[in-house]
Scaffold this active site. Structure first.
Site, PDB file in Angstrom:
ATOM      1  N   PHE A 191      44.733 -39.860-105.269  1.00  0.00           N
ATOM      2  CA  PHE A 191      45.392 -40.179-106.539  1.00  0.00           C
ATOM      3  C   PHE A 191      46.462 -41.251-106.312  1.00  0.00           C
ATOM      4  O   PHE A 191      47.644 -40.927-106.153  1.00  0.00           O
ATOM      5  CB  PHE A 191      46.047 -38.916-107.118  1.00  0.00           C
ATOM      6  CG  PHE A 191      45.099 -37.905-107.705  1.00  0.00           C
ATOM      7  CD1 PHE A 191      43.766 -37.872-107.357  1.00  0.00           C
ATOM      8  CD2 PHE A 191      45.557 -36.963-108.605  1.00  0.00           C
ATOM      9  CE1 PHE A 191      42.893 -36.937-107.898  1.00  0.00           C
ATOM     10  CE2 PHE A 191      44.701 -36.020-109.162  1.00  0.00           C
ATOM     11  CZ  PHE A 191      43.365 -36.007-108.800  1.00  0.00           C
ATOM     12  N   THR A 196      39.681 -32.864-104.059  1.00  0.00           N
ATOM     13  CA  THR A 196      40.539 -33.500-105.051  1.00  0.00           C
ATOM     14  C   THR A 196      42.017 -33.200-104.762  1.00  0.00           C
ATOM     15  O   THR A 196      42.350 -32.488-103.817  1.00  0.00           O
ATOM     16  CB  THR A 196      40.158 -33.028-106.460  1.00  0.00           C
ATOM     17  OG1 THR A 196      40.856 -33.809-107.432  1.00  0.00           O
ATOM     18  CG2 THR A 196      40.481 -31.554-106.661  1.00  0.00           C
ATOM     19  N   GLU A 203      34.910 -28.219-111.077  1.00  0.00           N
ATOM     20  CA  GLU A 203      36.017 -27.753-110.250  1.00  0.00           C
ATOM     21  C   GLU A 203      36.039 -26.236-110.086  1.00  0.00           C
ATOM     22  O   GLU A 203      35.835 -25.480-111.035  1.00  0.00           O
ATOM     23  CB  GLU A 203      37.348 -28.226-110.857  1.00  0.00           C
ATOM     24  CG  GLU A 203      38.539 -27.985-109.954  1.00  0.00           C
ATOM     25  CD  GLU A 203      39.608 -29.038-110.106  1.00  0.00           C
ATOM     26  OE1 GLU A 203      40.681 -28.880-109.499  1.00  0.00           O
ATOM     27  OE2 GLU A 203      39.387 -30.030-110.828  1.00  0.00           O
ATOM     28  N   ASP A 243      36.041 -40.293-116.241  1.00  0.00           N
ATOM     29  CA  ASP A 243      36.908 -39.132-116.115  1.00  0.00           C
ATOM     30  C   ASP A 243      37.155 -38.559-117.504  1.00  0.00           C
ATOM     31  O   ASP A 243      38.205 -38.761-118.116  1.00  0.00           O
ATOM     32  CB  ASP A 243      38.226 -39.562-115.461  1.00  0.00           C
ATOM     33  CG  ASP A 243      39.016 -38.396-114.901  1.00  0.00           C
ATOM     34  OD1 ASP A 243      38.478 -37.272-114.881  1.00  0.00           O
ATOM     35  OD2 ASP A 243      40.163 -38.606-114.475  1.00  0.00           O
ATOM     36  N   LYS A 247      34.106 -29.333-106.821  1.00  0.00           N
ATOM     37  CA  LYS A 247      35.424 -29.953-106.716  1.00  0.00           C
ATOM     38  C   LYS A 247      36.437 -28.910-106.234  1.00  0.00           C
ATOM     39  O   LYS A 247      36.612 -27.864-106.868  1.00  0.00           O
ATOM     40  CB  LYS A 247      35.817 -30.504-108.086  1.00  0.00           C
ATOM     41  CG  LYS A 247      36.875 -31.564-108.092  1.00  0.00           C
ATOM     42  CD  LYS A 247      36.981 -32.132-109.503  1.00  0.00           C
ATOM     43  CE  LYS A 247      38.062 -33.181-109.614  1.00  0.00           C
ATOM     44  NZ  LYS A 247      38.194 -33.647-111.025  1.00  0.00           N
TER      45      LYS A 247
END
Length: 396
Positions: free
Chosen positions: A242, A220, A160, A68, A196
């Site tokens: 998450f 996400t 993204e 990441d 994303k």
């Protein structure tokens, strides 16, 4: 008969059946070693921790690892170990590297600006047409960065979509097409790119359309079983829950300083998603991201609590500091905690088909999901605006 929201989308506190046998057996208090290969019933990597040199290597043998980070030097360094397959980026990471003053990133940004001008007919556009140029340049900057990352990793990169489009299905699909076209212009096949998209209902519907076109997606900002179930039903290639932020929410509501990792609400939420995917044969990959110390930051070694508690899940995206921490930990600390067959067998959720009406009704009951999605989108919007300002500064 319609199932109630409280039954179908029960809170993570109600899903104790999501524990694996090794978690059910563990009674260790906070601060003790929780993943000793001599105490747990789960298997270590390849059944023999002695064959690997670190927890990072052991984890890589049971879970695909994604880094990441958008820092090219850091990604290159970790790629040397041969343990990292994929890479993920987000607006914050792109904005951070774009503003570093590093010549490599400056060249990417200059190229993005020139590309945008060419796409819009060359030269400076009058103010009414300036926003489309900025959007093209921001997408191109993300693609330029993604292309560099793909030179260092064997797998995929997640790029993204503008977070400001999260409630517009058609606009999200349009931007996804443009990003894929940009990658293809650079000779990169779409199979190496994940688009994303934020986990709104509209974003999930965009993913459904894109997947039908053969464009793989990464849903996400997932904080809820509801989001994950809807994404799987839409055919999303991958979801990014998450757990750390779910933990944050629960701690803020109940005042607790920490949890045993196997009782961490974020860990339980991810295990519930994983179990549901496996029980009903969904091919959607579960890739948790955003980690917190289950037992509290003051407890030594707790920074990788959630990672170790989810060992064996399909994939994880992990920031460099935690990859480094795992590299320094013993391989014997890694025990499989997610297992396809065991978790599928313990799944107690029905495969209830969601439409927009039922989704929105259930969503109204999910305060954690609502709060954290709004918070995450605000943070990413701010980062997008920061990137926009950097792009503006380079137009001239």
């Amino acid at each position: 008969m319609r199932l109630s929201a409280s039954l179908l989308f029960a809170s993570v506190a109600q899903v104790s059946l999501a524990f694996t046998p090794s978690q059910q057996a563990s009674k260790a208090p906070f601060g003790t070693t929780l993943w000793s290969s001599t105490e747990a019933t789960g298997d270590t990597a390849n059944g023999d921790a002695a064959t690997v040199s670190s927890a990072l290597e052991a984890l890589s043998k049971m879970t695909t690892l994604s880094i990441d980070s958008s820092d090219l030097d850091v990604v290159e360094e970790f790629s040397k170990y041969g343990l990292i397959t994929d890479a993920t980026t987000n607006p914050l990471l792109v904005a951070q590297v774009a503003g570093q003053g590093d010549k490599r990133y400056e060249e990417m940004l200059f190229d993005a600006v020139m590309y945008a001008k060419e796409q819009r007919g060359g030269g400076d556009s009058p103010l009414p047409d300036f926003e489309p140029e900025l959007n093209i340049a921001m997408d191109k900057m993300a693609v330029n960065l993604g292309a560099k990352l793909l030179e260092m990793i064997p797998g995929r990169v997640s790029t993204e979509i503008d977070i400001r489009l999260s409630y517009d299905t058609d606009a999200t699909v349009e931007r996804a097409h443009r990003i894929i076209q940009m990658y293809q212009e650079m000779g990169i096949d779409k199979s190496r790119v994940l688009i994303k998209i934020a986990g709104t209902w509209e974003g999930i519907q965009a993913a459904k359309k894109l997947e039908k076109e053969g464009i793989n997606t990464n849903i996400t900002l997932v904080f809820s079983f509801l989001q994950a179930a809807a994404a799987a039903q839409a055919g999303a290639f991958l979801v990014s829950p998450f757990p750390g932020r779910v933990l944050d929410w629960h701690k803020s509501k109940n005042g607790r300083g920490g949890y045993h990792p196997s009782a961490d609400p974020g860990v339980l939420s991810v295990k519930r998603m994983y179990a549901y995917f496996r029980k009903y044969g969904y091919k959607t990959i579960c890739m948790p991201a955003s980690w917190r110390p289950s037992r509290g930051a003051a407890v030594e070694g707790s920074n990788v609590d959630e990672i170790l508690a989810l060992a064996g899940v399909d994939e994880m995206t992990i920031p460099p500091p935690l990859l480094e921490a795992l590299k320094e930990r013993s391989a014997g600390e890694v025990v499989r905690e997610c297992d396809t067959d065991l978790d599928a067998a313990t799944c107690c959720d029905p495969d209830y088909r969601l439409d927009e009406t039922t989704y929105r009704a259930y969503w109204e009951t999910d305060q954690c999901g609502k709060d954290k999605l709004e918070e995450g989108m605000k943070a990413f919007t701010q980062s997008t605006e920061e990137l926009r300002e950097l792009v503006i500064a380079n137009f001239g």
